[in-house]
Design an enzyme around this catalytic site. Structure first.
Site, PDB file in Angstrom:
ATOM      1  N   HIS A   1       0.835  -1.192   0.000  1.00 44.63           N
ATOM      2  CA  HIS A   1       0.000   0.000   0.000  1.00 44.63           C
ATOM      3  C   HIS A   1       0.877   1.252   0.000  1.00 44.63           C
ATOM      4  O   HIS A   1       1.862   1.331   0.732  1.00 44.63           O
ATOM      5  CB  HIS A   1      -0.898   0.036   1.243  1.00 44.63           C
TER       6      HIS A   1
ATOM      7  N   ASP B   1       2.767  -6.994   1.680  1.00 45.37           N
ATOM      8  CA  ASP B   1       1.516  -6.327   2.063  1.00 45.37           C
ATOM      9  C   ASP B   1       1.788  -5.173   3.025  1.00 45.37           C
ATOM     10  O   ASP B   1       1.075  -4.979   4.009  1.00 45.37           O
ATOM     11  CB  ASP B   1       0.545  -7.337   2.682  1.00 45.37           C
TER      12      ASP B   1
END
Length: 422
Positions: A65, A310
């Site tokens: 992200h 992640d």
């Protein structure tokens, strides 16, 4: 010709499966020679003593992200790039949950313009996942063909889709585009308000349990749709033992799929969650010990193709709350390689090549990219790693703007010394 000579370095090439000690010459962004260790020293060459160091292809993260655009207080693209290189990642695929969401060609262009502006700088290559659904709401498909034409690496929301009719149509429409499709398998109705994997420890901790069936029922449904459409998919964030079994069975049947788990599911389980550390609030939650053991074995055998980071940065204020109120996610680009190496390679549970394959060539294959090689004539997209160099995880060590990790203020072994970007 000026260059660098890495003397007596341990070379890993996950594509050929080789692990050997040699001298490596690098010049003009290319590997020019790999030869047995010698005492000769070419003229105009910088010699680096690399005994007990690892030289291997750059790592690739399947999904992480970015704070920018929209959440620059969590992470900017510049800080994300610095964190990635510090952790050995030369390629990172970014999920579309920015503000605005990457669901149109114009929002995709923001990342591409930034990348072009950094061509002279030392930055990893960022790829962008295009959103599957508009505004990540799971109601209406994005313009898939336009996103593909404008350079999206593939399609992913990063959140579970609950509209199975939409999902089937999406797989049918996306198949001709030949782009990776990454899906999160979670049945929200079965999950309810669960925040810890259901079991004896969740009862003892007094936290709402998320049953394993919330993942496995969704995987089973997805696999039935894949069997009907024949579309290749990638299953993200696998976290349960039964999930590993379902994927193994599907691969034996010849269904077109790949799968990944996040690195923290391999290192920690529900026992750690009993500390109520908000940095351990993940989605899906950390599994029970049986889940972790099955994931470790699944990675070793290749049932789980790749390990993802992640990386999910959050500010101190966002994470310094009660466990149940904390947003799910933790940073990891700078921590994954040293912690995984120390836990699995140093103990002999995995070979060095097995770990590097799951962090490098297999993520590249899942993204439809040609794997990076550590061989003569190849581009020097490389990482020099010292598995024994200790470092303390603190603000002076971290390049990420955020510090939401359960390893904060702890000393770990392993450090990336240098990266080459070719």
């Amino acid at each position: 010709m000026n260059g660098e000579l890495l003397r007596q370095v341990r070379i890993l090439d996950p594509v050929s499966g080789t692990d050997r000690v040699a001298d490596v010459s690098i010049a003009e962004g290319q590997i020019t020679a790999i030869a047995p260790p010698s005492h000769s020293q070419p003229d105009n060459t910088k010699v680096i003593n690399c005994q007990d160091k690892i030289l291997a292809p750059g790592l690739t993260d399947l999904y992480s992200h970015s704070g920018e655009p929209g959440y620059e207080n969590r992470e900017t693209l510049a800080s994300l790039a610095a964190a990635a290189l510090a952790g050995g990642f030369t390629r990172v695929a970014l999920l579309p949950d920015t503000l605005p969401v990457i669901d149109t060609p114009s929002t995709l262009e923001f990342l591409q313009r930034w990348q072009q502006q950094q061509l002279r700088a030392s930055t990893p290559h960022f790829y962008a996942w295009g959103a599957i659904s508009q505004n990540l709401e799971g109601k209406q498909m994005t313009e898939l063909a336009e996103l593909a034409q404008r350079g999206a690496i593939g399609f992913a929301d990063g959140y579970p889709l609950q509209n199975w009719g939409l999902l089937r149509r999406f797989l049918e429409y996306a198949a001709p585009l030949k782009k990776p499709i990454a899906l999160v398998a979670t049945n929200k109705q079965l999950k309810g308000n669960g925040i810890m994997r259901e079991g004896q420890l969740s009862v003892r901790a007094g936290l709402a349990g998320d049953p394993a069936v919330s993942e496995t029922a969704a995987i089973a449904s997805l696999l039935e749709i894949v069997a009907a459409t024949g579309t290749l998919i990638h299953l993200m964030r696998i976290s349960t033992a039964r999930g590993v079994e379902l994927i193994a069975e599907a691969k034996e049947r010849g269904l077109p799929l790949t799968a990944s788990t996040s690195w923290m599911y391999l290192l920690l389980d529900t026992e750690a969650v009993c500390s109520y550390d908000p940095h351990l609030r993940l989605e899906p939650p950390l599994g029970n010990i049986e889940d972790r053991k099955a994931l470790i074995q699944g990675v070793k055998t290749g049932v789980i193709d790749a390990i993802a980071v992640d990386h999910a940065p959050y500010t101190y204020e966002e994470k310094t709350v009660a466990f149940a109120e904390a947003p799910p996610g933790a940073i990891g680009l700078e921590l994954a390689l040293p912690l995984l190496w120390d836990r699995f390679v140093e103990t002999g549970e995995w070979t060095a090549v097995e770990l590097w394959r799951r962090l490098s060539s297999e993520p590249q294959r899942c993204l439809g990219l040609s794997p990076i090689r550590c061989a003569v004539g190849e581009k020097a997209e490389l990482v020099l790693f010292d598995p024994h160099r200790a470092q303390t995880v603190n603000r002076s060590m971290l390049h990420s703007l955020s510090a939401n990790t359960p390893w904060f203020n702890k000393t770990i072994r392993g450090r990336v010394l240098q990266t080459w970007l070719g």
